[in-house]
Design a protein around this motif. Structure first.
Motif, PDB file in Angstrom:
ATOM      1  N   SER A  69     -40.316  26.366   3.628  1.00  0.00           N
ATOM      2  CA  SER A  69     -39.226  26.984   4.384  1.00  0.00           C
ATOM      3  C   SER A  69     -39.090  28.464   4.046  1.00  0.00           C
ATOM      4  N   PRO A  70     -38.404  29.218   4.909  1.00  0.00           N
ATOM      5  CA  PRO A  70     -38.097  30.623   4.620  1.00  0.00           C
ATOM      6  C   PRO A  70     -36.729  30.798   3.966  1.00  0.00           C
ATOM      7  N   ILE A  71     -36.140  29.719   3.499  1.00  0.00           N
ATOM      8  CA  ILE A  71     -34.790  29.791   2.929  1.00  0.00           C
ATOM      9  C   ILE A  71     -34.777  30.724   1.722  1.00  0.00           C
ATOM     10  N   GLY A  72     -33.840  31.636   1.704  1.00  0.00           N
ATOM     11  CA  GLY A  72     -33.743  32.615   0.637  1.00  0.00           C
ATOM     12  C   GLY A  72     -34.501  33.896   0.908  1.00  0.00           C
ATOM     13  N   LEU A  78     -25.587  37.843   3.072  1.00  0.00           N
ATOM     14  CA  LEU A  78     -25.200  36.834   4.050  1.00  0.00           C
ATOM     15  C   LEU A  78     -24.372  35.744   3.374  1.00  0.00           C
ATOM     16  N   PRO A  79     -23.492  35.079   4.118  1.00  0.00           N
ATOM     17  CA  PRO A  79     -22.664  34.031   3.522  1.00  0.00           C
ATOM     18  C   PRO A  79     -23.504  32.878   2.962  1.00  0.00           C
ATOM     19  N   VAL A  80     -22.969  32.196   1.975  1.00  0.00           N
ATOM     20  CA  VAL A  80     -23.649  31.043   1.378  1.00  0.00           C
ATOM     21  C   VAL A  80     -24.029  30.029   2.465  1.00  0.00           C
ATOM     22  N   GLN A  81     -23.126  29.815   3.409  1.00  0.00           N
ATOM     23  CA  GLN A  81     -23.337  28.781   4.419  1.00  0.00           C
ATOM     24  C   GLN A  81     -24.549  29.061   5.301  1.00  0.00           C
ATOM     25  N   HIS A  82     -24.920  30.327   5.432  1.00  0.00           N
ATOM     26  CA  HIS A  82     -26.059  30.675   6.289  1.00  0.00           C
ATOM     27  C   HIS A  82     -27.310  29.913   5.876  1.00  0.00           C
ATOM     28  N   GLU A  83     -27.623  29.928   4.601  1.00  0.00           N
ATOM     29  CA  GLU A  83     -28.828  29.230   4.153  1.00  0.00           C
ATOM     30  C   GLU A  83     -28.604  27.742   3.942  1.00  0.00           C
ATOM     31  N   LEU A  84     -27.368  27.340   3.682  1.00  0.00           N
ATOM     32  CA  LEU A  84     -27.102  25.903   3.617  1.00  0.00           C
ATOM     33  C   LEU A  84     -27.360  25.247   4.967  1.00  0.00           C
ATOM     34  N   ASP A  85     -27.028  25.946   6.044  1.00  0.00           N
ATOM     35  CA  ASP A  85     -27.297  25.403   7.379  1.00  0.00           C
ATOM     36  C   ASP A  85     -28.798  25.264   7.610  1.00  0.00           C
ATOM     37  N   TYR A 101     -40.773  17.972  -1.618  1.00  0.00           N
ATOM     38  CA  TYR A 101     -40.513  19.361  -1.981  1.00  0.00           C
ATOM     39  C   TYR A 101     -40.149  20.235  -0.783  1.00  0.00           C
ATOM     40  N   ILE A 102     -39.247  21.192  -1.046  1.00  0.00           N
ATOM     41  CA  ILE A 102     -38.927  22.247  -0.085  1.00  0.00           C
ATOM     42  C   ILE A 102     -39.009  23.578  -0.826  1.00  0.00           C
ATOM     43  N   ARG A 103     -39.879  24.467  -0.361  1.00  0.00           N
ATOM     44  CA  ARG A 103     -40.012  25.774  -0.978  1.00  0.00           C
ATOM     45  C   ARG A 103     -38.876  26.692  -0.536  1.00  0.00           C
ATOM     46  N   ILE A 104     -38.343  27.467  -1.499  1.00  0.00           N
ATOM     47  CA  ILE A 104     -37.290  28.434  -1.190  1.00  0.00           C
ATOM     48  C   ILE A 104     -37.529  29.736  -1.972  1.00  0.00           C
ATOM     49  N   PHE A 105     -36.690  30.735  -1.691  1.00  0.00           N
ATOM     50  CA  PHE A 105     -36.754  32.032  -2.358  1.00  0.00           C
ATOM     51  C   PHE A 105     -35.362  32.409  -2.847  1.00  0.00           C
ATOM     52  N   SER A 106     -35.256  33.551  -3.553  1.00  0.00           N
ATOM     53  CA  SER A 106     -33.970  33.889  -4.180  1.00  0.00           C
ATOM     54  C   SER A 106     -33.392  35.221  -3.705  1.00  0.00           C
ATOM     55  N   PHE A 107     -33.566  35.528  -2.425  1.00  0.00           N
ATOM     56  CA  PHE A 107     -32.786  36.534  -1.712  1.00  0.00           C
ATOM     57  C   PHE A 107     -33.206  37.987  -1.946  1.00  0.00           C
ATOM     58  N   TYR A 108     -33.284  38.690  -0.818  1.00  0.00           N
ATOM     59  CA  TYR A 108     -33.492  40.132  -0.831  1.00  0.00           C
ATOM     60  C   TYR A 108     -32.182  40.828  -1.206  1.00  0.00           C
ATOM     61  N   TYR A 109     -32.314  42.002  -1.793  1.00  0.00           N
ATOM     62  CA  TYR A 109     -31.119  42.738  -2.191  1.00  0.00           C
ATOM     63  C   TYR A 109     -31.437  44.227  -2.262  1.00  0.00           C
ATOM     64  N   GLN A 110     -30.395  45.029  -2.299  1.00  0.00           N
ATOM     65  CA  GLN A 110     -30.514  46.480  -2.477  1.00  0.00           C
ATOM     66  C   GLN A 110     -29.890  46.860  -3.818  1.00  0.00           C
ATOM     67  N   GLY A 111     -30.424  47.889  -4.465  1.00  0.00           N
ATOM     68  CA  GLY A 111     -29.831  48.362  -5.706  1.00  0.00           C
ATOM     69  C   GLY A 111     -30.339  47.615  -6.921  1.00  0.00           C
ATOM     70  N   GLU A 112     -29.506  47.544  -7.961  1.00  0.00           N
ATOM     71  CA  GLU A 112     -29.881  46.927  -9.223  1.00  0.00           C
ATOM     72  C   GLU A 112     -29.745  45.404  -9.160  1.00  0.00           C
ATOM     73  N   ALA A 113     -30.730  44.721  -9.743  1.00  0.00           N
ATOM     74  CA  ALA A 113     -30.731  43.259  -9.717  1.00  0.00           C
ATOM     75  C   ALA A 113     -29.475  42.674 -10.359  1.00  0.00           C
ATOM     76  N   GLU A 114     -29.032  43.261 -11.454  1.00  0.00           N
ATOM     77  CA  GLU A 114     -27.879  42.706 -12.165  1.00  0.00           C
ATOM     78  C   GLU A 114     -26.606  42.725 -11.315  1.00  0.00           C
TER      79      GLU A 114
END
Length: 275
Positions: A69-72, A78-85, A101-114
């Motif tokens: 899947s492309p989830i994440g 984006l809201p939590v519910q977006h990927e839950l759907d 198994y379902i493959r997922i990712f942990s989200f794009y972001y801007q700026g510092e990871a922390e």
């Protein structure tokens, strides 16, 4: 004799699942990692398409190793519910193909990871909770430009979420593309959670993707360590030899065969066979 299960991303071969199956079986794989078919991503399949593909795979003696899947692979804003759907649709696909198994990712972001860590953990925990309820296992794939790109942050995710429904898919090429030497810098940290192997390699010099064993991904050392650790899971070919793009990649039948034969040499040297 150590025996693993060989799989591959069928849509890197062709949009037509008939061709996907034919090429994978010619290369010795009886499993397919399902990302798309007929040019449609798996989370966008209709009920009819799910049924049609399930019948096709059954008729050819093929099974699905994972729902890719492309989830994440979306903004953490984006809201939590977006990927839950979207996870609901991935779960429906996993159930249709009897895939664990379902493959997922942990989200794009801007700026510092922390600065986005808490938001990432909130989303990953919500996804893992739903997966646990559905009886499936999420596989986080390390990927450039997402929170979980380097070993330390991948470890942070899996330890913070702390769910048996969240485990790791190992992608050596993706680690190389963010400047990591995968085995030397990540294997010992992540092996306790590693449950699936994505097969491709890359060069540190320019981040280009190459067949397994021909780059800086320390693939041979990783395969031998997994062999010695008692790994008996899937090895899934994801060559990306023709082109790569945000939601996947493409190789074509000929290049896919090149990648498969390169990986076969690595396995042969390690004394691992596939079925």
């Amino acid at each position: 004799m150590v025996e693993w299960k060989l799989s591959g991303f069928g849509d890197e071969i062709d949009d037509d699942p008939v061709v996907q199956c034919a090429v994978l079986q010619a290369l010795g794989a009886n499993h397919l990692e399902l990302r798309s078919a007929w040019g449609v991503n798996v989370v966008d399949f209709s009920a009819k398409q799910l049924e049609q593909l399930a019948e096709l795979l059954k008729s050819r003696g093929m099974a699905v190793s994972a729902i890719a899947s492309p989830i994440g692979k979306v903004s953490v804003e984006l809201p939590v519910q977006h990927e839950l759907d979207r996870l609901e649709r991935a779960i429906a696909a996993a159930q249709a193909f009897d895939a664990r198994y379902i493959r997922i990712f942990s989200f794009y972001y801007q700026g510092e990871a922390e600065l986005v860590r808490d938001a990432v953990m909130e989303r990953m925990a919500a996804l893992a909770d739903r997966a646990a309820q559905a009886g499936v296992v999420l596989l986080h794939e390390n990927e450039k430009d997402i929170f979980g790109d380097i070993p330390a942050r991948v470890l942070d995710i899996v330890q913070t979420v702390n769910s048996p429904a969240l485990r790791l898919a190992w992608d050596a090429a993706n680690f190389v593309q963010v400047g990591v030497r995968p085995f030397s810098e990540g294997y010992a940290l992540l092996r306790p959670y590693l449950e699936y192997l994505q097969v491709k390699d890359a060069l540190l010099s320019d981040a280009s993707v190459v067949p397994a064993g021909q780059g800086d991904g320390e693939v041979q050392r990783t395969i031998e360590a997994l062999r010695d650790d008692g790994y008996t899971g899937f090895a899934s070919l994801e060559p990306h030899l023709a082109e790569a793009f945000a939601l996947g990649g493409f190789s074509g039948p000929a290049a896919f065969g090149v990648a498969a034969r390169a990986f076969a040499k690595v396995l042969d040297h390690a004394g691992v066979v596939t079925k």
